[in-house]
Structures are given as C-alpha cells and as structure tokens.
Design a protein around this motif. Structure first.
Motif, mmCIF file in Angstrom:
data_model
loop_
_atom_site.group_PDB
_atom_site.id
_atom_site.type_symbol
_atom_site.label_atom_id
_atom_site.label_comp_id
_atom_site.label_asym_id
_atom_site.label_seq_id
_atom_site.Cartn_x
_atom_site.Cartn_y
_atom_site.Cartn_z
ATOM 1 N N ASP A 196 0.854 -1.191 0.000
ATOM 2 C CA ASP A 196 0.000 0.000 0.000
ATOM 3 C C ASP A 196 0.890 1.240 0.000
ATOM 4 O OD1 ASP A 196 -2.273 -1.486 0.034
ATOM 5 O OD2 ASP A 196 -3.093 -0.650 1.883
ATOM 6 N N HIS B 202 0.921 3.807 1.912
ATOM 7 C CA HIS B 202 1.074 4.516 3.199
ATOM 8 C C HIS B 202 1.623 3.528 4.210
ATOM 9 C CE1 HIS B 202 -3.072 3.477 2.019
ATOM 10 N NE2 HIS B 202 -2.899 2.613 3.000
ATOM 11 N N HIS C 213 1.650 -0.013 8.601
ATOM 12 C CA HIS C 213 0.615 0.440 7.654
ATOM 13 C C HIS C 213 -0.336 1.369 8.393
ATOM 14 C CE1 HIS C 213 -3.518 -0.306 5.889
ATOM 15 N NE2 HIS C 213 -2.861 0.053 4.812
ATOM 16 N N ILE C 214 -0.709 2.451 7.757
ATOM 17 C CA ILE C 214 -1.708 3.329 8.389
ATOM 18 C C ILE C 214 -3.084 2.766 8.067
ATOM 19 C CG2 ILE C 214 -2.611 5.675 8.593
ATOM 20 C CD1 ILE C 214 -0.024 6.706 7.380
ATOM 21 N N ARG D 59 -6.902 3.173 8.090
ATOM 22 C CA ARG D 59 -7.785 4.335 8.126
ATOM 23 C C ARG D 59 -9.214 3.900 8.392
ATOM 24 N NH1 ARG D 59 -5.210 6.341 3.152
ATOM 25 N NH2 ARG D 59 -6.318 4.719 2.023
#
Ligand code: UDP
Ligand code: MN
Length: 822
Positions: A471, A473, A606-607, A609
């Motif tokens: 990903d 981010h 990993h962020i 969300r």
C-alpha cells in the motif's frame, strides 16, 4: 611553471606530500567528530524515547484499567463480528437492513457505536506485559545493537499514544468514526476479530493429524533449518528444501555483519550503486568459502545472515517529529489545522507532513530474526505501489522505507502506479522528486481503474522475478525483504506476507502487534485477524518467528513469484476499485496448490484508516458487495449460501445487481484443477464454522406436538419419526424450508403455503425463522407477505395457514431437530 616543478622535486615533493596528508587527516578528524556527535545524539534520543515509552506504558495500563470496557479499535474483541445478523432483530428495524451487515444506511440507523463492533482496521496490537515481549539475548542481532547503541525496546504500547491524543482533544471524534465493516472488510483488517472461543479448536474437529498440519510442521522445520546454528541440524528436511540445502556459514555471518555496515553507509550517501558494489565481493567471498568447505564437490548455495540494513539507522535529524516511530503530539493551537487536513487521507495528514520522509522506526522483529540465515541467491523483486490521491508525505515515506531498508541487489525497481489521481503534486512534482532515484518508475493510468486493475498494470511492466505489492502509506521495517523472498526461494508457490504493524492514524507512531496472528474471514467474507490457538502453537512447537499459515491475506502487502501470479490467472480483472480481491487471491492460492504465510521476521507498518479517502466511481457499498459476490460465485461452491445468508440475500436478485460475466474465472478454476472450497475449509481453515444449512431435521409444531411430512406432493402432519426421510427438512441460509428441490413457500392467499421448486433468487419463497425463544423467535414468518404473517397449524392438525403473528401462540411455534446457527 618551472619554479613549481622545481619545488616538486626532492625535498619540495616531500613537503607537498606532508601538507596534503595533513589536510586529509584534518578532514577525516572533523568527519569522525561529526559522526560521533550524531551517534551520541541518536543514542541519547533513543534512550529518551525508550524511557518515555516505558512511562507512557505504565500510565496506559492505569488508564485502561480506569476506563473499564474501553478498547482501542485495534484491540476490539466483539462477538458481533462472528455473528452477523444475530440478535439485532427488533421491531423498529427493518429485517432486510439488519441482515445486511453494515452499510451506510445501517450506520445511521444504529449509530456509530454499533458499527465499531463490526469493524476494525488493524491487527490486534500487543498489550502484553513487558516480560512477555522478546528480549535481545546478545548484542549482535542487529546493526543497532552491534554498534553499541542500546537496542530499542520493542514493546511499543501505542494505546497510550492514542489516548494522549484523544485527551488533548486533537482529533474530533467525528473524524475518527470508523465505518461499518460490511460493505465489507472496510480496511480488510477488522482488528477485534479474534478467536471465537466457542469454535472447535484446530485439532479437535479433524482428528490428530491433518493434511494442513503436516505441511505446517514441515514448514516450521524448514524454518528451523534456515536458522541453522540454533536448531539441530539432524532434523528431517521439508521435501522442497532438499534441492536447496543450507549450510552453516560462520564466515558468511562475519562478512554479512560488515557488509551491512558498508551498505548502510553506501545507502546513506544516496548511492545505491555503491551499495550494490559493496555487497558483491561479500557475496562472492561467501560462495567461495562454501565451495572450499565442501569436500564432496557438491556446491551448496551460500547463505548469509539476514541483512539488517537500515540507512536511517542514524537519522539526519534525531529530534525530528515522529523520529524513531514515536508518537507525535500536536498543540491545541494546531487542532483546527489537523481537522482541516484529516480528510485528505483520513489520518493525521498535518502531522505526517512534519515527520521526516526517511524517519527511523524501531526494529520490532523477534530477536532470533536477525540471526536467521537466508540464501545468497534470492530472487529480485519489483515493489509495486498503487495509489490514488495518496498523501505526499506518506507516499514518499513508503518509497524511502523500501529504498533505505532493502538490500539493493534484491530491489529490482519500485513501480508507482498512479490510478488516475487528481492531486496536482502527484503529477510533475512527483516525477521530479522520484527522478533522483533511478530505481523508481511511475506509470500513470489514463482512467481510474481501481486497486485491482492498477496492480495488474504494475505487474504487467514489472521486471523482477518476484512481485511485492505494498500500500502507498506504509513503512517497511529493518530486514523486511529477505525473509519474504527466502520463502519464495524455498517454494515458488508460497505467498509470504509481512506482519502488518500499525502506524497510528492519529499520532503516526509505529506500533507493535500481537504475535501469532493470522488473517481469517468470518461470514459474509469479512476479513479479520485471529490468534493461533495455544494448543496449535504448542503442538507444532512454534516459536514467534516461525511462518504462520494464513487462511486469508489482508491484501495490501505480499510477495508472489511473478510467473506463479500469472499461472494463477492474477486477479479477477472484473473486480472494481477496492474490496474482495484479498479473498479472491487467497482462495485461489490455497485451492489451486499454493500457500499463504505470514512471516514474523518481516514487518511493515501500515496506516489503517477509518474510511477510504478516495472516491468510489459508483456507490461504495454496492461496489464491494458486487466484488464479494463475484468471489463467492467463483470460489465458494455450495458454501456461497453462507455468504448470501449472512446479510447478502439481496444480491441474489439479479435485477438488483449485475455481477458481470464469470465465465473466464470459472474456466480458470477448472483449468487449474483447483480443489473445492470444502477442502479449503477442512484443510486450511478447519476452525471455521461453516454449516451448510442453518437448521435441519424434523419440523415439530409445539401446539400440535406433531411433525410436518411431505409425501407425494402433499404436506400434512404426522407423529414425529426421525427415521422417516419424508419428515426431514432443511432450513437453509437462503431462508428456505426445503426438502430436496421442493420448497414449502408462504402464500398470501388460499392454503397459506405452496410447494414450489426452490429458486434462490426468489425472495417470495423465504421465511424468517430462529431457534431462540425471543418474541417470534420460533415462528416461521413469511418474508414477503405484508403485515408479518406466520405459519400456523390448525388445532386438529388438518390445516396449515398464514395468520397474523402472535408471539405466544404455540401453534405458530416450530422447532427443527438441529440448529447449526441462529
Ligand atoms: N488504491 C488505488 N486505486 C483505488 C483504490 C485504492 O490505487 O481505486 C490504492 C490505495 O491508494 C492504496 C491501496 O490501493 O495504496 C490500498 O487501498 P487502501 O489503503 O484504501 O486499502 P486498505 O488498506 O484500507 O484496505
Ligand atoms: Mn491501506
């Protein structure tokens, strides 16, 4: 001119030499001084961070105790995830909506709290006491330790950081609301999904040894073998290992450690070629040593200790915001700005922009990881980042983390696939920025394709032997790449995933997650995390660094042999935008001969969300549902009823949704001779509860105390007799009361029922029924007849009619012999 030459003769030459040498000496001295100041600064800061974390951790525990019942989203343990549609029936709520788990409408209807229970975006964070966390045993495990900098504590308790932020009121709670999981696996990692305590254990259901278990056992042996020095060399090897034997390589290790230092320096100076060159002689040296050692003349491929390469080891600015992965705080003055920018990425974009794009993060690997041996001739990889309107600073941090922490010779390229972003800075400015890194290529899609087709576009141009999808981010941690590639090297059909750690969306701190977590799904194909049962861990003698068999991958981060990816038919290109593709590829991999593993020695932050920050060209929920229905139709066989039966009945109506053409996908599955979904459940995910019907057996009427009997096309009551097949019915996930192909269907007029050929798409054949004794719990309620009508036996047992539902009327109460689900 002549004068100068004269000076350079005889004693003049000596003088000139002395002069030049002193200047060089002076320069070296100054450089050394600078490095040591940096080191001291770095060390001091690290120590401070560790101390702060320890204090925060203590406070955190207290705070948590005080706030009984509060759980950080990543720790949420809510049975609702495993019980979609259960227990939500109430008069004020439309049944169809209740059964449709999640969704924006439901979101509004039930309130955010309810939704949180379905949802969770992160793998469970660790909240174990410090003593449980791995301690370093020696100072040689990573470069950090080796250079005399105290190893950073790995126990990073992030709750606290999160709590702190909440307290300071930086983030308006409305901004952090997490949307429902349904539509479905919102960020493909509902955190609170943990082992269903009531579910049978892995081993109890299927006897002592299972096919899958054997593989697991063999795998852990393989891994032990890779560890070489720590485990007995006499253990049997996994079949796939025999062709690539490993040898102890003490010299190799020494070389490896020196190499790491050189690599770090080379990368820190921004010269990837130098880094590559640095590694070459070392590799050759190891290979040479191997062949000399080998008296049998069978040349063994060399191995080396995992390269703990980290060019950010001594960061440029040790005091920078968020440095070393620590939580960053924002003053109350800055709150409005934080809020304003939140929606750009659905995380703290304001803060992210202040954190260096090449920040250092704590090495969170289990201790033994840095000691593991991997082969010298690992395949190279193309790293593929797809993005749509990604936040500049997180995109750059993702790319830098790969450049800074991957052995250069294994990183063929980084491919950035721009899925038709609209942000201006992701166009020329990004081209310009990335032009300084020869390995980074950007491809731009001419229209929005969605994550799945964007990945396919990246894969199509990739030159590496392995594809690594990430990903946009994320932050790759130290030593992340080699353990993944090693698994593919050992068996090209293995699909390794790193442990996905959590970068807080609020304070951007880097958080450690629990050990032994694997990706699973719950119905209706909702992704989640679940810890391996203790019994399983004990039985297989697993250590925290052993690969973990993973029924479903989270989706965002994994490596796969490129040829194998295409042999599997890649992704179904008919999947749109986002969602369900992790299920598709997971089922495909397992059922068609591969394996998915989580590799604890490879860790990537990993962020997670709460919401997708980008737009869905069509309705978000419909898009995800459609993707999931495609997956169910192609891969789930008879188990697809469980998918539809957990809130997706409406997808059965082809008028409501067009899931597109599936011919190619079905043909692919046949061509690959993939195994059945039943095999997958039994072998890969045996602790999954998947009864094919909700209830079965005799249908007993409580008032009449008799059972229904279907004989020669007519339905009547009889004394209950288990031995009579004509009295056996199923209550299916599609909510049919069914015997063979015949459905007992409700009718508004006449008898109140009709015997019809079952058809899953016809809603008018369905009955609501539960086993519970809640109001109307045992009733058979006609789903599509107006005014809640219930099936009622006549008091003489000679009639069967639809009458207005009465909770206490025993003639309206029906009981199946066995209930498998509510
Ligand atoms: N993405 C994309 N096109 C899309 C949707 C997503 O390129 O239409 C990218 C996105 O930028 C991210 C990756 O795909 O890098 C995964 O998406 P996301 O992070 O939203 O998924 P999550 O982690 O929430 O499951
Ligand atoms: Mn993501």
């Amino acid at each position: 001119m002549m004068k100068v030459r004269r000076y350079l003769r005889g004693s003049g030459r000596v003088l000139a030499f002395v002069f030049v040498a002193s200047v060089i000496w002076l320069l070296f001295d100054m450089a050394a001084l600078r490095i040591s100041i940096n080191d001291v600064n770095g060390q001091l800061l690290k120590e401070r961070v560790i101390r702060e974390r320890e204090t925060l951790k203590q406070q955190s525990r207290v705070t948590q105790l005080m706030k009984r019942g509060f759980k950080h989203p990543v720790q949420r343990v809510d049975p609702a995830v495993t019980q979609a549609g259960k227990g939500l029936l109430s008069s004020g709520i439309k049944l169809a909506q209740v059964y449709r788990q999640g969704g924006e409408k439901q979101d509004q209807m039930l309130g955010d709290k309810k939704f949180n229970s379905f949802q969770g975006d992160h793998p469970p964070k660790t909240d174990k006491p410090k003593s449980v966390l791995p301690e370093r045993k020696d100072g040689l495990q990573s470069l950090t330790a080796k250079q005399g900098v105290p190893a950073q504590k790995k126990a990073v308790n992030l709750d606290l950081n999160g709590t702190k932020l909440e307290k300071s009121g930086v983030i308006d709670s409305s901004n952090v609301v997490i949307l429902p999981a349904a539509a479905s696996n919102i960020t493909r990692a509902p955190p609170g999904v943990q082992e269903d305590k009531h579910a049978p254990l892995l081993t109890s259901k299927r006897g002592p040894i299972q096919a899958g278990d054997v593989v697991q056992k063999a795998d852990s042996k393989t891994n032990e073998k890779v560890k070489g020095e720590t485990k007995s060399a006499t253990k049997a090897m996994h079949p796939v290992k025999t062709s690539k034997p490993l040898s102890k390589d003490v010299k190799g290790k020494e070389v490896s450690n020196k190499t790491e230092e050189k690599l770090v320096r080379a990368i820190a100076t921004g010269d990837p070629n130098a880094a590559k060159e640095t590694l070459k002689p070392a590799m050759k040296l190891r290979a040479g040593d191997d062949s000399k050692d080998n008296s049998t003349a069978v040349r063994k491929p060399g191995v080396h200790k995992v390269v703990s390469l980290d060019a950010t080891h001594v960061p440029r600015d040790a005091n920078a915001v968020g440095q070393f992965g620590q939580a960053a705080l924002v003053s109350s003055k800055e709150e409005p700005e934080v809020r304003k920018r939140w929606d750009e990425g659905h995380f703290n974009v304001y803060l992210s922009d202040q954190i260096p794009v090449d920040r250092a993060i704590p090495d969170t690997r289990p201790d033994m990881c840095a000691q593991n041996l991997v082969h010298d001739d690992l395949p190279s990889t193309s790293v593929i980042f797809c993005f749509v309107d990604e936040v500049w600073s997180t995109l750059l941090r993702s790319v830098h983390s790969v450049l800074n922490r991957s052995p250069p010779h294994l990183l063929k390229e980084i491919i950035l696939v721009d899925d038709f972003s609209t942000k201006d800075n992701l166009k020329e400015p990004l081209d310009k920025y990335m032009s300084q890194f020869p390995k980074v290529r950007i491809i731009r899609l001419k229209e929005r394709q969605g994550l799945i087709r964007a990945r396919l576009a990246g894969a199509a141009v990739a030159k590496g032997e392995v594809l690594t999808f990430l990903d946009s981010h994320i932050e790759c941690n130290v030593g992340w790449l080699e353990p993944l590639l090693e698994r593919i090297y050992l068996d090209r059909k293995k699909v390794p995933c790193p442990v996905i750690e959590v970068i807080s969306d609020k304070d951007m701190s880097y958080m450690l997650v629990d050990n032994f977590q694997r990706g699973i799904f719950k119905w209706p194909l909702v992704f989640g995390w679940s810890a391996l049962p203790d019994e399983y861990i004990k039985k297989h003698n697993m250590t925290i660094s052993d690969p973990i068999r993973c029924p479903v991958m989270a989706g965002g981060l994994f490596s796969i042999d490129k040829k194998y990816f295409y042999e599997l038919g890649a992704y179904d290109p008919g999947l749109e935008v986002w969602g369900g593709e992790n299920m598709e590829i997971s089922f495909k991999i397992w059922m068609c001969g591969g394996e998915i593993e989580i590799i604890p020695c490879s860790r990537v932050g990993h962020i997670f969300r709460g919401q997708n920050p980008y737009k869905f060209p069509k309705d978000r929920q419909k898009t995800v549902e459609r993707n999931l229905a495609r997956v169910a139709e192609v891969w789930l066989d008879e188990y697809k009823d469980l998918f539809y039966g957990h809130g997706y009945h409406h997808l059965l109506d082809k008028k409501v949704i067009d899931i597109g053409n599936l011919t190619e996908q079905i043909e692919l599955r046949e061509r690959l001779k993939c195994k059945s979904f039943k095999w997958y459940l039994e072998t890969v995910y045996p602790d999954m509860d998947a009864p094919l019907v909700k209830a079965e057996g005799l249908i007993f009427n409580r008032g009449l105390r008799k059972c229904l009997n279907l004989h020669k096309g007519s339905l009547f009551f009889e004394i209950c007799d288990l031995s009579k097949q004509s009295q056996h019915f199923n209550y299916t996930w599609i909510r049919h009361v069914r015997q063979q192909d015949v459905c007992v269907a409700p009718q508004g007029k006449g008898n109140g029922f009709a015997l019809l050929l079952c058809d899953n798409t016809k809603a008018e054949l369905r009955w609501f029924h539960k086993s519970s004794n809640s109001a109307l719990g045992e009733h058979l309620i006609a789903e599509f007849v107006s005014h809640h009508m219930c099936l009622e036996a006549g008091p003489q047992g000679d009639t069967l009619r639809l009458n207005p539902c009465e909770p206490s009327n025993a003639f309206q109460k029906w009981q199946f012999t066995h209930y498998h689900a509510q």
